[in-house]
Design an enzyme around this catalytic site. Structure first.
Site, PDB file in Angstrom:
ATOM      1  N   HIS A   1       0.847  -1.191   0.000  1.00 57.42           N
ATOM      2  CA  HIS A   1       0.000   0.000   0.000  1.00 57.42           C
ATOM      3  C   HIS A   1       0.883   1.242   0.000  1.00 57.42           C
ATOM      4  O   HIS A   1       2.017   1.222   0.504  1.00 57.42           O
ATOM      5  CB  HIS A   1      -0.884   0.032   1.235  1.00 57.42           C
ATOM      6  CG  HIS A   1      -1.974  -0.987   1.238  1.00 57.42           C
ATOM      7  ND1 HIS A   1      -3.120  -0.834   1.983  1.00 57.42           N
ATOM      8  CD2 HIS A   1      -2.096  -2.189   0.602  1.00 57.42           C
ATOM      9  CE1 HIS A   1      -3.909  -1.875   1.806  1.00 57.42           C
ATOM     10  NE2 HIS A   1      -3.307  -2.722   0.980  1.00 57.42           N
TER      11      HIS A   1
ATOM     12  N   CYS B   1      -2.642  -0.099   7.410  1.00 56.69           N
ATOM     13  CA  CYS B   1      -1.855   1.127   7.292  1.00 56.69           C
ATOM     14  C   CYS B   1      -1.993   2.024   8.519  1.00 56.69           C
ATOM     15  O   CYS B   1      -1.021   2.649   8.947  1.00 56.69           O
ATOM     16  CB  CYS B   1      -2.240   1.865   6.020  1.00 56.69           C
ATOM     17  SG  CYS B   1      -1.775   0.941   4.529  1.00 56.69           S
TER      18      CYS B   1
ATOM     19  N   GLU C   1       0.860   3.887   1.831  1.00 60.92           N
ATOM     20  CA  GLU C   1       1.300   4.332   3.151  1.00 60.92           C
ATOM     21  C   GLU C   1       2.464   3.507   3.674  1.00 60.92           C
ATOM     22  O   GLU C   1       3.420   4.057   4.243  1.00 60.92           O
ATOM     23  CB  GLU C   1       0.151   4.235   4.171  1.00 60.92           C
ATOM     24  CG  GLU C   1      -1.067   5.047   3.810  1.00 60.92           C
ATOM     25  CD  GLU C   1      -2.139   4.255   3.089  1.00 60.92           C
ATOM     26  OE1 GLU C   1      -3.324   4.473   3.397  1.00 60.92           O
ATOM     27  OE2 GLU C   1      -1.810   3.432   2.214  1.00 60.92           O
TER      28      GLU C   1
ATOM     29  N   CYS D   1      -6.348   2.101   5.675  1.00 57.87           N
ATOM     30  CA  CYS D   1      -7.029   0.871   6.063  1.00 57.87           C
ATOM     31  C   CYS D   1      -6.499   0.431   7.437  1.00 57.87           C
ATOM     32  O   CYS D   1      -5.569   1.046   7.977  1.00 57.87           O
ATOM     33  CB  CYS D   1      -6.767  -0.215   5.013  1.00 57.87           C
ATOM     34  SG  CYS D   1      -5.059  -0.831   5.024  1.00 57.87           S
TER      35      CYS D   1
END
Length: 148
Positions: A52, A85, A54, A82
């Site tokens: 991801h 993260c 992040e 999410c």
């Protein structure tokens, strides 16, 4: 640097992701107004469920700064983090999270959960939500419309 200026940088990173057919989510870590970490989604290109934006940006910042504690840093991301993260931000001791669009399916900083500033955890991130939200949502809308 203003939240809007930092988010514009994250939006540019999201566009880099879209250019390689990744979901256009961009993230940047700032320290004293300077970019110290960048990321955009790489899930498809690396076949990694943890790639991801992040996570990539936090790891980039930690490597560049030579430390894992990022208490004096701000994580700026185009889509609400999410659970994974948000947890990574807490574990990295990120001081502040700024996000654009709320995530109705996985948002873990306001929409579904409040992981990043849960008082039960040993660290809490300050949260600023909705920065340039319409632009962040539009970037995702255009991407997914082209996919259909």
């Amino acid at each position: 640097m203003s939240d809007e200026a930092m988010m514009r940088h994250a939006l540019d990173l999201a566009e880099q992701g879209a250019a390689i057919d990744e979901v256009p989510i961009g993230a940047a870590v700032f320290l004293d107004g300077e970019v110290v970490g960048v990321g955009f989604n790489h899930k498809e290109s690396t076949n990694s469920p943890t790639a991801h934006a992040e996570i990539i940006a936090i790891n980039d910042a930690a490597k560049k700064l030579g430390r894992w504690r990022l208490h004096d840093c701000t994580l700026v991301v185009t889509l609400e983090p999410c659970p994974m993260c948000a947890g990574a931000a807490v574990n990295a001791r990120i001081g502040r999270i700024v996000f654009g669009a709320h995530d109705q399916k996985a948002g873990a900083c306001r929409t579904l959960y409040n992981i990043a500033d849960d008082e039960r955890l040993n660290h809490r991130c300050e949260i600023t939500e909705g920065v340039l939200a319409e632009e962040c949502v539009e970037k995702l809308r255009v991407f997914f419309k082209a996919k259909r």
